[in-house]
Design a protein around this motif. Structure first.
Motif, mmCIF file in Angstrom:
data_model
loop_
_atom_site.group_PDB
_atom_site.id
_atom_site.type_symbol
_atom_site.label_atom_id
_atom_site.label_comp_id
_atom_site.label_asym_id
_atom_site.label_seq_id
_atom_site.Cartn_x
_atom_site.Cartn_y
_atom_site.Cartn_z
ATOM 1 N N VAL A 2 1.868 14.265 -4.646
ATOM 2 C CA VAL A 2 1.916 12.714 -4.150
ATOM 3 C C VAL A 2 2.541 12.078 -5.471
ATOM 4 O O VAL A 2 3.718 10.709 -5.462
ATOM 5 C CB VAL A 2 1.310 12.590 -3.478
ATOM 6 C CG1 VAL A 2 1.323 13.329 -2.191
ATOM 7 C CG2 VAL A 2 -0.359 11.932 -4.420
ATOM 8 N N VAL A 3 1.818 12.153 -6.885
ATOM 9 C CA VAL A 3 2.800 10.957 -7.848
ATOM 10 C C VAL A 3 4.488 11.031 -7.746
ATOM 11 O O VAL A 3 4.679 9.851 -8.169
ATOM 12 C CB VAL A 3 2.040 11.242 -8.967
ATOM 13 C CG1 VAL A 3 2.887 12.621 -9.401
ATOM 14 C CG2 VAL A 3 2.646 10.988 -10.118
ATOM 15 N N LEU A 4 5.055 12.157 -7.233
ATOM 16 C CA LEU A 4 6.211 12.363 -7.449
ATOM 17 C C LEU A 4 7.118 10.976 -6.466
ATOM 18 O O LEU A 4 7.886 10.365 -6.279
ATOM 19 C CB LEU A 4 6.443 13.900 -7.547
ATOM 20 C CG LEU A 4 6.424 14.004 -8.591
ATOM 21 C CD1 LEU A 4 7.177 16.009 -8.813
ATOM 22 C CD2 LEU A 4 7.435 13.721 -9.450
ATOM 23 N N VAL A 5 6.115 11.328 -4.959
ATOM 24 C CA VAL A 5 6.518 10.654 -4.032
ATOM 25 C C VAL A 5 6.478 9.189 -4.664
ATOM 26 O O VAL A 5 7.223 8.587 -4.187
ATOM 27 C CB VAL A 5 5.544 10.887 -2.765
ATOM 28 C CG1 VAL A 5 6.256 10.089 -1.527
ATOM 29 C CG2 VAL A 5 5.932 11.853 -2.460
ATOM 30 N N LYS A 6 5.513 8.521 -5.314
ATOM 31 C CA LYS A 6 5.185 7.952 -4.989
ATOM 32 C C LYS A 6 5.785 6.837 -6.551
ATOM 33 O O LYS A 6 6.497 5.759 -6.124
ATOM 34 C CB LYS A 6 3.825 6.943 -6.530
ATOM 35 C CG LYS A 6 2.983 6.244 -6.619
ATOM 36 C CD LYS A 6 1.631 5.683 -6.439
ATOM 37 C CE LYS A 6 1.804 7.107 -7.836
ATOM 38 N NZ LYS A 6 -0.206 6.924 -7.610
ATOM 39 N N VAL A 7 6.785 7.451 -7.495
ATOM 40 C CA VAL A 7 8.236 7.496 -8.116
ATOM 41 C C VAL A 7 9.119 6.675 -7.666
ATOM 42 O O VAL A 7 9.535 5.986 -7.537
ATOM 43 C CB VAL A 7 7.719 8.115 -8.984
ATOM 44 C CG1 VAL A 7 8.821 8.012 -9.922
ATOM 45 C CG2 VAL A 7 6.337 8.532 -10.509
ATOM 46 N N ALA A 8 9.373 7.992 -6.672
ATOM 47 C CA ALA A 8 10.551 8.265 -6.024
ATOM 48 C C ALA A 8 11.366 6.833 -4.908
ATOM 49 O O ALA A 8 11.597 6.242 -4.954
ATOM 50 C CB ALA A 8 10.934 9.338 -5.026
ATOM 51 N N SER A 9 10.125 6.472 -4.635
ATOM 52 C CA SER A 9 9.419 5.602 -3.017
ATOM 53 C C SER A 9 9.502 4.435 -3.592
ATOM 54 O O SER A 9 10.510 3.684 -3.501
ATOM 55 C CB SER A 9 8.074 5.822 -2.233
ATOM 56 O OG SER A 9 8.365 6.180 -1.672
#
Length: 542
Positions: free
Chosen positions: A230-237
């Motif tokens: 979810v670190v990547l969800v946070k960055v992309a979002s």
């Protein structure tokens, strides 16, 4: 002379005056007096620019040699590339937009289905019960009107609750449609404030969020350093929410840097012995944090240019074992074009083909006049990733534990001929035949499946199952490399995806509302031009 006084304060008191009593309590008066004595002594001596002339301790004299440079470098190239992509890249792939449209429909449906589970529904709504926000975000399937931060948590949590939304698998796995929690929350809020945003704008930001998350995941394994995807969800979002909010290039860079510096989730809640429901709301939390960061930067908060590369204190050194990110391809629309849909079963994606095979064996056993009771042993050939994250032995504690165990997901359909969201509940899992059959299953890693899993031209998720019966006979092995939701089976999967969506909206809306929703959903041109607030109105309740 003022500089000498300042130097003494920076240097701190001599070692003999530092706290040393049993309770660790410093004597403030003694420290103050000592500082004043040092300062007066310094003032009475000839002026000198050197610490040694003041007869100060060695640690004071050496301070300048260890001083950090305050020169701010250019922003990390990784972050610049993300900002340039969301600002400047023109998406001209019809396949990407067609797939994004299916993804939007499926993701909304998954959220509505998740809402039916009390464990999910109880986490939603405003922080303070009864709060409504004028021009706030609407939450599908509810009458909530929330601020966009809380709205992002609500939508992101619904979407992810049942592990039934899309997936992308590489060195890191994840669910790129998780980002819709942030995208839809911000876009709906802005549309209700009068900005002209359409579903086409949502599709564009979905393609970009998929691309950012997926390209970072292709060669970089966050799970191997213990971090959740979810670190990547946070960055992309953060990147796409910043773009929706109208931030400029420097601001988007600042916002994305804040996302990398933000506290990152440990992956432990997805693995035994700590598997629990946080894995179902972690993406909602990431979406909410992304929107919050973007709004803070919009108000003037700045960023950290070398948040990834800074020695000692940067993301690479602190959280990624000193390694820099590697990239297989530049940002475009590859991830959306190759995304995987969970169509047939609400099962962790590495097990999708295994579950399909289990259904086939159930029918085969039935045709032979036999059942799961006649099984002596089961052998599953699978990918390395499945071995690492969904191969469990022993008691499974809860829903989250069960939907992340390939043995459970194979045993259940072998016994019952189905695997649904209800199959993971405590009542369903109480049948003793399930654990008895799980104990007969052995998983082994298959090298070819592991290789093809990472091949950018294949992206297979292969599994093969062999069953031995109590009478000594062995049923022919069945193998499936590509699940129904794979790009290579898109034509087969699309009608099934629409049927899945219809099943998900049915419990929430009357026949007339369902017909209205489907009339728009099934007309791509009309759907694309629909204002965002009118789109969300389709799914909200009075």
């Amino acid at each position: 002379m003022l500089s000498r006084v300042r130097l003494n304060r920076i240097a701190g008191p001599p070692q003999s005056l530092r706290p040393s009593n049993a309770n660790g309590i410093s004597t403030r008066a003694a420290l103050t007096a000592a500082t004043l004595r040092l300062s007066r002594s310094a003032l009475s001596r000839p002026t000198s620019s050197s610490a040694s002339a003041l007869n100060l301790p060695a640690y004071t004299r050496n301070m300048s040699a260890h001083a950090e440079s305050a020169v701010r470098p250019a922003p990390d190239q990784v972050i610049q590339d993300i900002a340039d992509y969301v600002l400047d890249y023109k998406i001209d792939s019809k396949l990407a937009y067609d797939t994004a449209r299916l993804c939007l429909i499926d993701t909304i449906g998954c959220g509505l289905e998740g809402l039916r589970f009390p464990e999910c529904a109880k986490l939603l709504g405003p922080v303070v019960e009864g709060t409504q926000v004028p021009n706030g975000t609407r939450v599908p399937g509810t009458n909530y009107e929330l601020d966009p931060i809380r709205g992002a948590f609500n939508i992101g949590t619904m979407i992810r609750w049942l592990d039934f939304n899309d997936c992308f698998l590489a060195a890191e796995w994840g669910h790129p449609s998780d980002n819709l929690g942030a995208i839809l929350a911000v876009a709906d809020h802005l549309a209700r404030q009068g900005q002209k945003l359409t579903v086409h704008d949502i599709l564009t930001r979905m393609i970009q969020a998929h691309e950012i998350q997926g390209c970072l995941a292709l060669l970089n394994s966050f799970n191997r350093v213990g971090l959740d995807h979810v670190v990547l969800v946070k960055v992309a979002s953060t990147a796409v929410a910043s773009r929706l909010l109208g931030l400029n290039r420097d601001q988007i860079i600042d916002a994305v840097s804040q996302a990398w510096a933000d506290g990152q989730s440990l992956r432990t809640y997805r693995h035994a012995p700590n598997t629990m429901s946080r894995k179902s709301w972690a993406a909602g939390d990431a979406c909410a944090r992304a929107v919050n960061i973007a709004l803070l930067v919009k108000k003037g908060e700045t960023g950290m240019p070398s948040v990834l590369t800074a020695k000692t204190w940067g993301f690479y050194d602190v959280l990624f074992k000193g390694k820099e990110f590697q990239f297989q391809r530049p940002y475009g629309s590859y991830i959306m074009e190759n995304v995987l849909f969970k169509i047939s079963f609400p099962a962790e994606f590495h097990a999708q083909t295994a579950v399909e095979i289990a259904h086939t064996f159930h029918d085969k056993l039935k045709a032979l006049g036999k059942s799961s009771d006649d099984i002596k042993s089961i052998r599953i050939r699978t990918q390395e990733a499945a071995m690492r994250i969904i191969n469990k032995k022993g008691p499974l504690a809860n829903f989250a534990d069960r939907d992340h165990d390939i043995n459970y997901m194979v045993a259940y359909p072998l016994i019952f001929g189905e695997l649904t969201s209800q199959s993971y509940t405590d009542s369903a899992a109480a049948d003793p035949r399930i654990d008895a059959l799980r104990a007969k299953i052995t998983c082994v890693q298959d090298g070819a499946y592991s290789t093809d899993y990472h091949d950018p031209e294949r992206r297979s998720i292969g599994n093969a199952i062999t069953i031995e019966l109590n009478d000594g006979s062995i049923l022919d092995e069945i193998s499936v490399e590509y699940p129904v939701g794979h790009k290579r089976r898109r034509a087969e999967g699309t009608p099934l995806l629409m049927a899945k969506f219809k099943n998900h909206i049915k419990p929430h809306f009357d026949d007339a509302t369902q017909k209205k929703i489907l009339a728009i959903i099934e007309n791509p041109a009309e759907l694309d031009q629909l204002p965002v607030d009118k789109f969300t109105d389709l799914f909200t309740k009075p």
